[in-house]
Each structure stands twice: as structure tokens, then as C-alpha cells.
Design a protein around this motif. Structure first.
Motif, PDB file in Angstrom:
ATOM      1  N   UNK A  41      83.598  25.620  59.974  1.00 23.30           N
ATOM      2  CA  UNK A  41      84.380  26.659  60.646  1.00 23.30           C
ATOM      3  C   UNK A  41      83.456  27.632  61.344  1.00 23.30           C
ATOM      4  N   UNK A  42      83.843  28.035  62.571  1.00 22.90           N
ATOM      5  CA  UNK A  42      83.059  29.013  63.309  1.00 22.90           C
ATOM      6  C   UNK A  42      83.120  30.360  62.591  1.00 22.90           C
ATOM      7  N   UNK A  43      81.986  31.096  62.560  1.00 18.37           N
ATOM      8  CA  UNK A  43      81.967  32.372  61.831  1.00 18.37           C
ATOM      9  C   UNK A  43      83.056  33.342  62.269  1.00 18.37           C
ATOM     10  N   UNK A  44      83.333  33.395  63.584  1.00 18.70           N
ATOM     11  CA  UNK A  44      84.333  34.354  64.039  1.00 18.70           C
ATOM     12  C   UNK A  44      85.732  33.996  63.534  1.00 18.70           C
ATOM     13  N   UNK A  45      86.026  32.688  63.386  1.00 25.37           N
ATOM     14  CA  UNK A  45      87.328  32.285  62.850  1.00 25.37           C
ATOM     15  C   UNK A  45      87.422  32.645  61.368  1.00 25.37           C
ATOM     16  N   UNK A  46      86.360  32.426  60.629  1.00 23.26           N
ATOM     17  CA  UNK A  46      86.359  32.799  59.214  1.00 23.26           C
ATOM     18  C   UNK A  46      86.554  34.302  59.053  1.00 23.26           C
ATOM     19  N   UNK A  47      85.922  35.081  59.920  1.00 23.81           N
ATOM     20  CA  UNK A  47      86.094  36.534  59.867  1.00 23.81           C
ATOM     21  C   UNK A  47      87.545  36.916  60.132  1.00 23.81           C
ATOM     22  N   UNK A  48      88.173  36.251  61.103  1.00 27.38           N
ATOM     23  CA  UNK A  48      89.581  36.539  61.428  1.00 27.38           C
ATOM     24  C   UNK A  48      90.469  36.229  60.235  1.00 27.38           C
ATOM     25  N   UNK A  49      90.253  35.058  59.641  1.00 20.23           N
ATOM     26  CA  UNK A  49      91.076  34.657  58.499  1.00 20.23           C
ATOM     27  C   UNK A  49      90.902  35.643  57.350  1.00 20.23           C
ATOM     28  N   UNK A  50      89.677  36.008  57.068  1.00 19.20           N
ATOM     29  CA  UNK A  50      89.425  36.952  55.973  1.00 19.20           C
ATOM     30  C   UNK A  50      90.123  38.278  56.225  1.00 19.20           C
ATOM     31  N   UNK A  51      90.085  38.757  57.456  1.00 17.10           N
ATOM     32  CA  UNK A  51      90.729  40.030  57.775  1.00 17.10           C
ATOM     33  C   UNK A  51      92.234  39.948  57.574  1.00 17.10           C
ATOM     34  N   UNK A  52      92.832  38.839  57.974  1.00 20.79           N
ATOM     35  CA  UNK A  52      94.273  38.654  57.810  1.00 20.79           C
ATOM     36  C   UNK A  52      94.630  38.591  56.325  1.00 20.79           C
ATOM     37  N   UNK A  53      93.838  37.858  55.553  1.00 19.82           N
ATOM     38  CA  UNK A  53      94.086  37.732  54.114  1.00 19.82           C
ATOM     39  C   UNK A  53      94.027  39.099  53.441  1.00 19.82           C
ATOM     40  N   UNK A  54      93.008  39.874  53.759  1.00 15.60           N
ATOM     41  CA  UNK A  54      92.854  41.194  53.154  1.00 15.60           C
ATOM     42  C   UNK A  54      94.015  42.105  53.539  1.00 15.60           C
ATOM     43  N   UNK A  55      94.354  42.118  54.816  1.00 17.08           N
ATOM     44  CA  UNK A  55      95.387  43.041  55.292  1.00 17.08           C
ATOM     45  C   UNK A  55      96.777  42.676  54.785  1.00 17.08           C
ATOM     46  N   UNK A  56      97.079  41.381  54.700  1.00 19.39           N
ATOM     47  CA  UNK A  56      98.434  40.961  54.349  1.00 19.39           C
ATOM     48  C   UNK A  56      98.623  40.655  52.860  1.00 19.39           C
ATOM     49  N   UNK A  57      97.584  40.135  52.234  1.00 19.78           N
ATOM     50  CA  UNK A  57      97.754  39.636  50.863  1.00 19.78           C
ATOM     51  C   UNK A  57      96.687  40.142  49.900  1.00 19.78           C
ATOM     52  N   UNK A  58      95.926  41.130  50.313  1.00 21.75           N
ATOM     53  CA  UNK A  58      94.812  41.593  49.499  1.00 21.75           C
ATOM     54  C   UNK A  58      95.151  42.700  48.522  1.00 21.75           C
ATOM     55  N   UNK A  59      96.374  42.750  48.047  1.00 22.42           N
ATOM     56  CA  UNK A  59      96.747  43.729  47.020  1.00 22.42           C
ATOM     57  C   UNK A  59      96.360  43.182  45.661  1.00 22.42           C
ATOM     58  N   UNK A  60      95.496  43.886  44.967  1.00 22.42           N
ATOM     59  CA  UNK A  60      95.085  43.440  43.635  1.00 22.42           C
ATOM     60  C   UNK A  60      96.214  43.665  42.641  1.00 22.42           C
ATOM     61  N   UNK A  61      96.124  42.998  41.500  1.00 19.96           N
ATOM     62  CA  UNK A  61      97.114  43.220  40.452  1.00 19.96           C
ATOM     63  C   UNK A  61      97.060  44.665  39.964  1.00 19.96           C
ATOM     64  N   UNK A  62      95.848  45.233  39.907  1.00 23.31           N
ATOM     65  CA  UNK A  62      95.725  46.626  39.475  1.00 23.31           C
ATOM     66  C   UNK A  62      96.492  47.551  40.408  1.00 23.31           C
ATOM     67  N   UNK A  63      96.281  47.387  41.705  1.00 18.93           N
ATOM     68  CA  UNK A  63      96.982  48.233  42.677  1.00 18.93           C
ATOM     69  C   UNK A  63      98.481  48.022  42.600  1.00 18.93           C
ATOM     70  N   UNK A  64      98.894  46.779  42.422  1.00 26.36           N
ATOM     71  CA  UNK A  64     100.327  46.468  42.345  1.00 26.36           C
ATOM     72  C   UNK A  64     100.976  47.130  41.135  1.00 26.36           C
ATOM     73  N   UNK A  65     100.197  47.283  40.075  1.00 26.36           N
ATOM     74  CA  UNK A  65     100.751  47.886  38.852  1.00 26.36           C
ATOM     75  C   UNK A  65     100.601  49.404  38.835  1.00 26.36           C
ATOM     76  N   UNK A  66     100.073  49.970  39.923  1.00 24.84           N
ATOM     77  CA  UNK A  66      99.977  51.422  40.020  1.00 24.84           C
ATOM     78  C   UNK A  66      98.681  52.007  39.488  1.00 24.84           C
TER      79      UNK A  66
END
Length: 227
Positions: free
Chosen positions: A1-26
Motif C-alpha cells: 500500500x502507498x504510504x499516503x493511502x495508509x495515512x488516509x485510512x488511518x485518519x478515517x479510522x481514528x476520526x470515525x471509529x477511534x473511540x476507546x472503551x474508556x472514553x465510551x464509558x465516560x
């Protein structure tokens, strides 16, 4: 995978699904006794064969009741703990877990002076050693130890990059590196725990993988048109 694509995917994952269980539980995670204790309680709840959503809700109930230190937990009755777990939906394991929470509070108080930073001092930033120390607590097995270490690396930065096999599977499904050191290359250290949290969610959800893939493809197409 090209580095820029991996960076894009990582950013999307963090922004959309990067809520930790700790944060979710308050839990606002800090390297302080109370948040670390609450994370350990959450770890025990998540270790049972129960939906993570119910474990998170139950952790919120325990915190809402004010039992945010081992001593406060030990001041409760068995029935009070059962009732709080029941309000969170943790009914299948509520009675056994009520007993286990009292045992956990006693162990943390007696062995570590109610301060899990002492456990960190003892184990250092050696993930294997810390996992062994964590598994001395009743209710924390190998799975629980990995949950705690995944989450706590946000405030114990010497553990970064920590990613267990489930997170590695999720990273691979997303097209990111399985190897934690390589995965570290697509996220800042202060966001690595959130990236790992997103990878764990992706390991269990085709919908998340499809959403991230489509979003990354859309960003790439827009970037191409702009160029």
C-alpha cells in the motif's frame, strides 16, 4: 500500500471509529489513581462473555454511583453492586462480578496502595511483565490484560506501540500494517491508542471495513480531481 493511502485510512479510522472503551464509558483517562482504577474495573467487565455495550454501560453505572476508588467500592454492599450492574444490563454475571469487584478492590488496595501507577513502576514499560502483573487480579485473564494495555498506552506512552492480535487482524482487514511498529508509522503516538481501538472494531465488523474502504477511495478520487 502507498504510504499516503495508509495515512488516509488511518485518519478515517481514528476520526470515525477511534473511540476507546474508556472514553465510551465516560472515563477521562489520566495517569492518576482513580481513572486507572476505573479502567481496571472496565477491563474486568469487558472480560466476561457479554456484549461490550453492556459492559460499558455497567461501568458507567458503577462510576455514577461514586465507586471510583477501591476504598469507595469496598464501602458498598454486595447487593448494591449487584443492583448497579443490573442497571447497566450486566445481569447474566452480576452476582459473581459483584463478589469479584470487592476482591479486586481489596487486591489493588493491599498490593498497590490503591494506586495502579505503582504497578506500572514495578512492571515498567514491559508489556509482557505488566500483563503478568495484571493477571494476578481475579477476573483479569490474557484477554483482559490486552484490553487494559491497549487502553492505558494513551497515558503510559512508553507502551506505544501496543497492539494485540485482534487489533492486528483489524489493521490487516483495513489494509494497514499488522506489525505494531509499522502501524505506528501511520499515526501520531498520542493517537495510536485510538487507531488500535478502531482496528479492534474493524476486526469484528465488515460494515466498518467497507465504510473505511469506501471513504478512503472517495478521498483519493477527490484528491485526483483536484490535482
Amino acid at each position: 500500500m502507498m504510504p499516503e493511502r495508509a495515512d488516509r485510512i488511518a485518519r478515517i479510522v481514528i476520526d470515525r471509529y477511534g473511540t476507546t472503551f474508556a472514553a465510551e464509558s465516560g472515563i477521562t483517562l489520566r495517569d492518576k489513581p482513580s481513572p486507572l482504577w476505573r479502567l481496571l474495573v472496565l477491563t474486568v467487565l469487558l472480560s466476561a462473555r457479554i456484549d461490550a455495550t453492556l459492559a460499558v454501560r455497567s461501568a458507567r453505572e458503577l462510576s455514577r454511583a461514586g465507586w471510583r476508588t477501591p476504598q469507595r467500592m469496598l464501602e458498598t454492599t454486595w447487593q448494591e453492586r449487584v443492583d448497579a450492574l443490573g442497571r447497566g444490563g450486566y445481569r447474566r454475571y452480576d452476582e459473581r462480578t459483584s463478589t469479584r469487584l470487592a476482591e479486586l478492590a481489596t487486591d489493588v488496595r493491599d498490593e498497590w496502595g490503591s494506586d495502579l501507577r505503582r504497578l506500572h513502576d514495578h512492571g515498567g514499560d514491559d508489556a509482557e511483565r505488566l500483563a503478568n502483573l495484571l493477571q494476578r487480579f481475579k477476573g483479569v485473564g490474557p484477554t483482559g490484560a490486552t484490553i487494559f494495555l491497549r487502553e492505558v498506552q494513551a497515558v503510559w506512552p512508553g507502551l506505544v506501540p501496543y497492539a494485540d492480535p485482534i487489533a492486528a487482524d483489524g489493521a490487516e482487514r483495513l489494509g494497514l500494517p499488522r506489525d505494531p511498529v509499522a502501524l505506528r508509522g501511520v499515526a501520531n503516538d498520542d493517537e495510536f491508542g485510538r487507531l488500535v481501538a478502531g482496528c479492534v472494531r474493524a476486526a469484528r465488523s465488515d460494515a466498518i471495513v467497507d465504510d473505511v474502504t469506501a471513504a478512503a477511495h472517495g478521498v483519493a478520487r477527490r484528491s485526483g480531481r483536484a490535482g
